[in-house]
Design a protein around this motif. Structure first.
Motif, PDB file in Angstrom:
ATOM      1  N   LEU A 123     -38.973  -3.345  13.475  1.00  0.00           N
ATOM      2  CA  LEU A 123     -39.193  -4.485  14.351  1.00  0.00           C
ATOM      3  C   LEU A 123     -38.326  -5.617  13.834  1.00  0.00           C
ATOM      4  O   LEU A 123     -38.371  -5.938  12.641  1.00  0.00           O
ATOM      5  CB  LEU A 123     -40.657  -4.915  14.338  1.00  0.00           C
ATOM      6  N   GLN A 124     -37.517  -6.175  14.714  1.00  0.00           N
ATOM      7  CA  GLN A 124     -36.701  -7.341  14.379  1.00  0.00           C
ATOM      8  C   GLN A 124     -37.155  -8.501  15.248  1.00  0.00           C
ATOM      9  O   GLN A 124     -37.386  -8.322  16.449  1.00  0.00           O
ATOM     10  CB  GLN A 124     -35.227  -7.088  14.671  1.00  0.00           C
ATOM     11  N   THR A 125     -37.259  -9.682  14.663  1.00  0.00           N
ATOM     12  CA  THR A 125     -37.628 -10.854  15.439  1.00  0.00           C
ATOM     13  C   THR A 125     -36.896 -12.077  14.922  1.00  0.00           C
ATOM     14  O   THR A 125     -36.538 -12.156  13.748  1.00  0.00           O
ATOM     15  CB  THR A 125     -39.156 -11.082  15.441  1.00  0.00           C
ATOM     16  N   TRP A 126     -36.659 -13.016  15.818  1.00  0.00           N
ATOM     17  CA  TRP A 126     -35.989 -14.261  15.477  1.00  0.00           C
ATOM     18  C   TRP A 126     -36.311 -15.312  16.533  1.00  0.00           C
ATOM     19  O   TRP A 126     -36.667 -15.001  17.655  1.00  0.00           O
ATOM     20  CB  TRP A 126     -34.481 -14.064  15.349  1.00  0.00           C
ATOM     21  N   ILE A 127     -36.164 -16.567  16.119  1.00  0.00           N
ATOM     22  CA  ILE A 127     -36.341 -17.703  17.022  1.00  0.00           C
ATOM     23  C   ILE A 127     -34.969 -18.017  17.605  1.00  0.00           C
ATOM     24  O   ILE A 127     -34.012 -18.248  16.869  1.00  0.00           O
ATOM     25  CB  ILE A 127     -36.873 -18.945  16.279  1.00  0.00           C
ATOM     26  N   ASP A 128     -34.888 -18.018  18.924  1.00  0.00           N
ATOM     27  CA  ASP A 128     -33.612 -18.307  19.584  1.00  0.00           C
ATOM     28  C   ASP A 128     -33.421 -19.804  19.762  1.00  0.00           C
ATOM     29  O   ASP A 128     -32.355 -20.333  19.517  1.00  0.00           O
ATOM     30  CB  ASP A 128     -33.544 -17.600  20.936  1.00  0.00           C
ATOM     31  N   ASN A 129     -34.451 -20.489  20.212  1.00  0.00           N
ATOM     32  CA  ASN A 129     -34.359 -21.936  20.374  1.00  0.00           C
ATOM     33  C   ASN A 129     -35.755 -22.532  20.418  1.00  0.00           C
ATOM     34  O   ASN A 129     -36.743 -21.823  20.555  1.00  0.00           O
ATOM     35  CB  ASN A 129     -33.553 -22.300  21.637  1.00  0.00           C
ATOM     36  N   HIS A 130     -35.792 -23.838  20.293  1.00  0.00           N
ATOM     37  CA  HIS A 130     -37.069 -24.553  20.396  1.00  0.00           C
ATOM     38  C   HIS A 130     -36.797 -25.944  20.943  1.00  0.00           C
ATOM     39  O   HIS A 130     -35.693 -26.486  20.805  1.00  0.00           O
ATOM     40  CB  HIS A 130     -37.785 -24.625  19.045  1.00  0.00           C
ATOM     41  N   ARG A 131     -37.815 -26.484  21.588  1.00  0.00           N
ATOM     42  CA  ARG A 131     -37.702 -27.827  22.153  1.00  0.00           C
ATOM     43  C   ARG A 131     -39.102 -28.387  22.333  1.00  0.00           C
ATOM     44  O   ARG A 131     -39.961 -27.723  22.920  1.00  0.00           O
ATOM     45  CB  ARG A 131     -36.986 -27.773  23.492  1.00  0.00           C
ATOM     46  N   GLY A 132     -39.322 -29.555  21.778  1.00  0.00           N
ATOM     47  CA  GLY A 132     -40.639 -30.179  21.908  1.00  0.00           C
ATOM     48  C   GLY A 132     -41.701 -29.361  21.211  1.00  0.00           C
ATOM     49  O   GLY A 132     -41.669 -29.172  20.002  1.00  0.00           O
ATOM     50  N   VAL A 133     -42.623 -28.808  22.001  1.00  0.00           N
ATOM     51  CA  VAL A 133     -43.733 -28.027  21.449  1.00  0.00           C
ATOM     52  C   VAL A 133     -43.525 -26.526  21.642  1.00  0.00           C
ATOM     53  O   VAL A 133     -44.353 -25.727  21.214  1.00  0.00           O
ATOM     54  CB  VAL A 133     -45.080 -28.444  22.093  1.00  0.00           C
ATOM     55  N   LYS A 134     -42.417 -26.149  22.304  1.00  0.00           N
ATOM     56  CA  LYS A 134     -42.200 -24.750  22.675  1.00  0.00           C
ATOM     57  C   LYS A 134     -41.078 -24.100  21.866  1.00  0.00           C
ATOM     58  O   LYS A 134     -40.112 -24.741  21.488  1.00  0.00           O
ATOM     59  CB  LYS A 134     -41.858 -24.634  24.160  1.00  0.00           C
ATOM     60  N   SER A 135     -41.243 -22.790  21.698  1.00  0.00           N
ATOM     61  CA  SER A 135     -40.274 -21.996  20.962  1.00  0.00           C
ATOM     62  C   SER A 135     -40.073 -20.680  21.705  1.00  0.00           C
ATOM     63  O   SER A 135     -41.020 -20.117  22.253  1.00  0.00           O
ATOM     64  CB  SER A 135     -40.823 -21.728  19.559  1.00  0.00           C
ATOM     65  N   GLU A 136     -38.825 -20.198  21.688  1.00  0.00           N
ATOM     66  CA  GLU A 136     -38.525 -18.897  22.300  1.00  0.00           C
ATOM     67  C   GLU A 136     -38.201 -17.906  21.191  1.00  0.00           C
ATOM     68  O   GLU A 136     -37.269 -18.105  20.420  1.00  0.00           O
ATOM     69  CB  GLU A 136     -37.345 -19.028  23.260  1.00  0.00           C
ATOM     70  N   ARG A 137     -38.975 -16.836  21.150  1.00  0.00           N
ATOM     71  CA  ARG A 137     -38.818 -15.810  20.124  1.00  0.00           C
ATOM     72  C   ARG A 137     -38.385 -14.506  20.784  1.00  0.00           C
ATOM     73  O   ARG A 137     -38.907 -14.122  21.814  1.00  0.00           O
ATOM     74  CB  ARG A 137     -40.139 -15.601  19.387  1.00  0.00           C
ATOM     75  N   HIS A 138     -37.433 -13.836  20.147  1.00  0.00           N
ATOM     76  CA  HIS A 138     -36.972 -12.536  20.616  1.00  0.00           C
ATOM     77  C   HIS A 138     -37.420 -11.466  19.638  1.00  0.00           C
ATOM     78  O   HIS A 138     -37.505 -11.715  18.431  1.00  0.00           O
ATOM     79  CB  HIS A 138     -35.447 -12.518  20.730  1.00  0.00           C
ATOM     80  N   THR A 139     -37.682 -10.282  20.171  1.00  0.00           N
ATOM     81  CA  THR A 139     -38.083  -9.147  19.352  1.00  0.00           C
ATOM     82  C   THR A 139     -37.393  -7.894  19.869  1.00  0.00           C
ATOM     83  O   THR A 139     -37.298  -7.700  21.080  1.00  0.00           O
ATOM     84  CB  THR A 139     -39.613  -8.937  19.393  1.00  0.00           C
ATOM     85  N   LYS A 140     -36.912  -7.091  18.944  1.00  0.00           N
ATOM     86  CA  LYS A 140     -36.397  -5.755  19.274  1.00  0.00           C
ATOM     87  C   LYS A 140     -37.183  -4.746  18.453  1.00  0.00           C
ATOM     88  O   LYS A 140     -37.427  -4.960  17.264  1.00  0.00           O
ATOM     89  CB  LYS A 140     -34.918  -5.619  18.936  1.00  0.00           C
ATOM     90  N   ILE A 141     -37.544  -3.657  19.106  1.00  0.00           N
ATOM     91  CA  ILE A 141     -38.157  -2.533  18.424  1.00  0.00           C
ATOM     92  C   ILE A 141     -37.120  -1.417  18.464  1.00  0.00           C
ATOM     93  O   ILE A 141     -36.670  -1.015  19.537  1.00  0.00           O
ATOM     94  CB  ILE A 141     -39.478  -2.126  19.089  1.00  0.00           C
ATOM     95  N   ILE A 142     -36.736  -0.956  17.285  1.00  0.00           N
ATOM     96  CA  ILE A 142     -35.595  -0.049  17.137  1.00  0.00           C
ATOM     97  C   ILE A 142     -36.035   1.221  16.417  1.00  0.00           C
ATOM     98  O   ILE A 142     -36.791   1.156  15.442  1.00  0.00           O
ATOM     99  CB  ILE A 142     -34.479  -0.753  16.331  1.00  0.00           C
TER     100      ILE A 142
END
Length: 131
Positions: free
Chosen positions: A75-94
């Protein structure tokens, strides 16, 4: 600046398998949430974890290939971007053996103050931990 990719490795247990003899879709979603939590806990101290919590606003998940009992996966995960109170996280299952992407997901999270459950702006203290 590139976000740091957090990885977690394990072998698919029998409990993840459904009636079609592959990993159930709901299990993948649980893994997406589990790896996000592991990433958060690996980067933060108890003080931050006692101050803030994350809640999911939405998930977008794509199932590319089935996964089976005893498959070794990453499982790989990372934060792509954030703004204010929100965050976008991506995940790949390989699949760790073939390097084939089995599932990809994008999740929108909202940071809350743990005590009040009210939205909290993502501070530089938090964002610098993940970039």
């Amino acid at each position: 600046m590139q976000p740091e990719i957090f990885e977690y490795h394990f072998t698919v247990p029998k409990s993840a398998i459904d009636d079609m003899d592959h990993v159930n879709n709901v299990v993948y979603l649980q893994w997406v949430q589990d790896v996000a939590k592991k990433h958060w806990e690996s980067k933060t101290d108890i003080k931050l974890r006692n101050t803030y919590v994350w809640v999911v606003l939405n998930h977008f998940i794509e199932y590319h290939h089935p996964t089976f009992e005893n498959d070794k996966i990453t499982l790989q995960t990372w934060i792509d971007n954030h703004r204010g109170v929100k965050s976008e996280r991506h995940t790949k299952i390989i699949n760790s053996t073939t390097q084939q992407v089995l599932v990809s997901a994008k999740t929108s999270w909202c940071l809350l103050y743990k005590e009040t459950l009210r939205p909290a702006r993502i501070t530089d203290e938090i964002s610098t931990l993940f970039f």
